[in-house]
Design an enzyme around this catalytic site. Structure first.
Site, PDB file in Angstrom:
ATOM      1  N   ASP A  39      -2.260 -38.328  11.875  1.00  0.00           N
ATOM      2  CA  ASP A  39      -1.854 -37.855  13.193  1.00  0.00           C
ATOM      3  C   ASP A  39      -2.371 -39.104  13.759  1.00  0.00           C
ATOM      4  OD1 ASP A  39      -0.841 -36.253  14.028  1.00  0.00           O
ATOM      5  OD2 ASP A  39      -2.565 -35.000  14.921  1.00  0.00           O
ATOM      6  N   GLY A  65      -5.805 -39.433  -8.848  1.00  0.00           N
ATOM      7  CA  GLY A  65      -4.457 -38.017  -9.643  1.00  0.00           C
ATOM      8  C   GLY A  65      -5.745 -36.927 -10.590  1.00  0.00           C
ATOM      9  N   HIS A 118       2.085 -36.134  15.206  1.00  0.00           N
ATOM     10  CA  HIS A 118       2.346 -35.344  15.274  1.00  0.00           C
ATOM     11  C   HIS A 118       3.407 -34.807  16.507  1.00  0.00           C
ATOM     12  CE1 HIS A 118      -1.076 -33.190  17.572  1.00  0.00           C
ATOM     13  NE2 HIS A 118       0.044 -32.789  18.512  1.00  0.00           N
ATOM     14  N   GLY A 152      -0.415 -30.951  24.944  1.00  0.00           N
ATOM     15  CA  GLY A 152      -0.503 -31.791  26.169  1.00  0.00           C
ATOM     16  C   GLY A 152      -1.723 -33.370  26.246  1.00  0.00           C
ATOM     17  N   ASN A 153      -2.561 -32.988  25.605  1.00  0.00           N
ATOM     18  CA  ASN A 153      -3.713 -33.719  25.636  1.00  0.00           C
ATOM     19  C   ASN A 153      -3.690 -34.362  24.096  1.00  0.00           C
ATOM     20  OD1 ASN A 153      -5.838 -31.539  27.589  1.00  0.00           O
ATOM     21  ND2 ASN A 153      -6.319 -33.781  27.693  1.00  0.00           N
ATOM     22  N   SER A 154      -3.364 -34.255  23.080  1.00  0.00           N
ATOM     23  CA  SER A 154      -2.508 -34.271  21.470  1.00  0.00           C
ATOM     24  C   SER A 154      -2.606 -35.807  22.399  1.00  0.00           C
ATOM     25  CB  SER A 154      -1.920 -34.196  21.254  1.00  0.00           C
ATOM     26  OG  SER A 154      -2.652 -32.945  21.238  1.00  0.00           O
TER      27      SER A 154
END
Length: 441
Positions: A112, A241, A81, A183-185
C-alpha cells in the site's frame, strides 16, 4: 503564619497543574515544522462500468487522501490504494496556493505504498526518522486531510508494533489510537522528535470512521518500496510457493514435534521452489535462511525480502527429525496463495459431523482432486475443533484422501486420544484443523 498557609494552599494546586501541563506533549512546534510538507491528494479513479450505464462507459470516481514530500524536487509518498487506479492525480500544497498535476511513478498494492512526482523545485520536505525506536505508549501524531479538511493534526499513542493483519502479509504495521479517518490515508505518522516514523494506511472500523484502532506502515518499509518504485516502477519479491499456518500445541502433537512455535506447511505449489526442493505438506518450518520462525506471520515478509533467483535454506521438522532444504527463490507472482491461521482446539469423542462427497463438477470448480464437504457440525469433536459448515476436507496431515473410507482409515490409524490434523479447504485458503477422535470401544 495563617496567611503563609493560605498562600501555600493556593500555590500548591497551581504548581500541580503546571507540572501536569509540562508532562503533556506540545505538538505546536511539530505542526509548524512538518505541516508544510504534508499535501492533499485528489485523484480521479477509474471505475468499472455500471450495469445501467448505457453504453457501458466507465464511471469515474474521486479519491481524497494525503501524502508528504520526501525530496525538494517533488517526490511524494502516499498510499497505493489512493492512486493505483487513478487516471488523474492532483497534489495541493499545505499553503493552499499551489497545485500540481502528479505523475504516478509506481504503486505497490501489496505494501500500500505509492510514489508520486510533481514538476517543482524547492519544496518543503518532511524530516524522516525511524520506527525502530518506537515503543507502545509513545506519543505520536498524524497530519492529513480527514474528510477533506486539509492540514488537520490528531494525536495519540503507539498501541503495538509489528502487528500482522490477515489480509496484509508483507507489512509489520504500527498500531496506534491516533484518530485517522477517510482522507488521512497516505499522511505521515510523526514522533515527538518531529520525525516521520510511518505512513498512515488503514483503520479497523464497523462504521467506516475512526473507532480507536489505526495502522501505519513503518517508514523504513515505505522508503524501501519507494526506492524500488523509483528505480523500476515496481517491486520484486521472493516467492517460495508454500502456504503456512500457526503451529498450535494440538498440531505440534499431531505432527510429533517438540516445538510449539513456528509454522506448519499447509500447501506446496506444484512446480514451485519449495516443491522442487522437496518440501511437503505437514513439514514444520523451523528456520528461513538461519532466522528462527517463532511467528508464522513473519514468513511471507522474510521470503518476500529474499531476492528472486537467490538460493535460500529452509529448515523443517519432518516426523520429529530436522531437515535442511535448499531452494532457488522465484519471483512472487501477481496472484499468490493466501494462508489462514487456525487456533482451534479439539476434544475426544466421535466425529460429530455430516459429510458430502463432492461431485466431479464441484471438485473441478474448487480445484481439488477429491474432497468431503462438511454439511453439518452436530457435536464433539468437530464442533470443538474449529471445523465449519462449508469446509472441504481433502486430507489428513500430508496424505490426501480419495474416499470416505480413506478418511476413516487415516483417522483410525491414530491412537485413541491422538490429534489428527485435518487438511481443509476454506474459501481460498488451505489450513489444518486439529481433531481428536476416540475410537469406539
Amino acid at each position: 503564619m495563617r496567611a503563609l498557609i493560605l498562600i501555600l494552599l493556593l500555590v500548591a494546586p497551581l504548581a500541580g497543574e503546571a507540572q501536569r501541563a509540562a508532562a503533556l506533549p506540545d505538538f505546536k512546534a511539530l505542526m509548524k515544522d512538518q505541516g508544510p510538507a504534508v499535501v492533499n491528494i485528489l485523484s480521479v479513479l477509474r471505475r468499472q462500468p455500471h450495469a445501467a450505464a448505457g453504453a457501458g462507459a466507465p464511471t469515474p470516481g474521486e479519491g481524497v487522501g494525503s501524502g508528504f514530500i520526501i525530496s525538494e524536487d517533488g517526490y511524494i509518498l502516499t498510499n497505493a490504494h489512493l492512486v493505483a487506479d487513478a487516471v488523474d492525480v492532483t497534489v495541493r500544497l499545505a499553503d493552499a496556493k499551489r497545485e500540481f498535476h502528479a505523475a504516478v511513478v509506481g504503486a505497490d498494492k501489496r505494501s500500500d505504498v505509492a510514489l508520486l512526482k510533481v514538476d517543482a523545485r524547492g519544496l518543503p520536505t518532511a524530516r524522516l526518522g525511524s520506527s525502530q525506536r518506537l515503543e507502545p505508549g509513545d506519543w505520536v501524531a498524524a497530519i492529513g486531510s480527514p474528510f477533506g479538511f486539509a492540514n488537520t493534526i490528531t494525536a495519540g499513542i503507539v498501541s503495538a508494533k509489528d502487528r500482522a493483519l490477515p489480509e496484509e502479509l508483507y507489512v509489520p504495521f504500527i498500531q496506534t489510537d491516533v484518530a485517522v479517518n477517510p482522507g488521512n490515508s497516505g499522511g505521515p505518522l510523526i514522533d515527538l522528535h518531529g520525525e516521520v516514523v510511518g505512513v498512515n494506511s488503514l483503520i479497523y472500523s464497523g462504521t467506516g470512521g475512526y473507532m480507536g484502532v489505526s495502522f501505519a506502515i513503518p517508514i523504513e518499509e515505505a522508503l524501501k518500496v519507494s526506492r524500488e518504485l523509483k528505480r523500476s516502477g515496481k517491486v520484486r519479491r521472493g516467492w517460495a510457493g508454500i502456504g503456512v499456518q500457526a503451529l498450535t500445541p494440538e498440531l505440534a502433537r499431531s505432527f510429533r514435534v517438540g516445538a510449539e512455535n513456528g509454522g506448519v506447511i499447509v500447501n506446496v505449489e506444484k512446480g514451485g521452489p519449495a516443491e522442487r526442493a522437496g518440501a511437503r505438506v505437514g513439514d514444520v518450518i523451523l528456520e528461513w535462511n538461519g532466522t528462527r520462525i517463532d511467528d508464522p506471520a513473519a514468513m511471507p515478509r522474510l521470503v518476500a525480502a529474499t531476492a528472486p533467483g537467490s538460493v535460500a535454506s529452509l529448515t523443517v521438522s519432518r516426523a520429529g527429525a530436522p531437515r535442511r532444504l535448499e531452494l532457488e527463490v522465484d519471483e512472487l507472482p501477481r496472484e499468490a496463495a493466501r494462508t489462514e491461521v487456525a487456533a482451534a482446539r479439539a476434544e475426544p469423542g466421535t466425529l460429530g459431523m455430516s459429510l458430502h462427497e463432492l461431485t466431479p463438477a464441484e471438485r473441478k470448480r474448487l480445484g481439488v482432486d477429491y474432497g468431503l464437504l462438511v454439511r453439518a457440525v452436530s457435536g464433539p469433536p468437530a464442533a470443538a475443533s474449529g471445523l465449519r459448515v462449508g469446509d472441504v476436507i481433502i486430507g489428513v496431515g500430508e496424505q490426501r484422501i480419495d474416499s470416505r473410507e480413506a478418511l476413516a482409515a487415516l483417522l483410525s490409524a491414530r491412537g485413541k486420544g491422538e490429534v489428527a490434523p485435518l487438511l481443509v479447504r476454506r474459501g481460498e485458503s488451505l489450513l489444518f484443523v486439529p481433531l481428536t477422535v476416540a475410537r469406539a470401544g
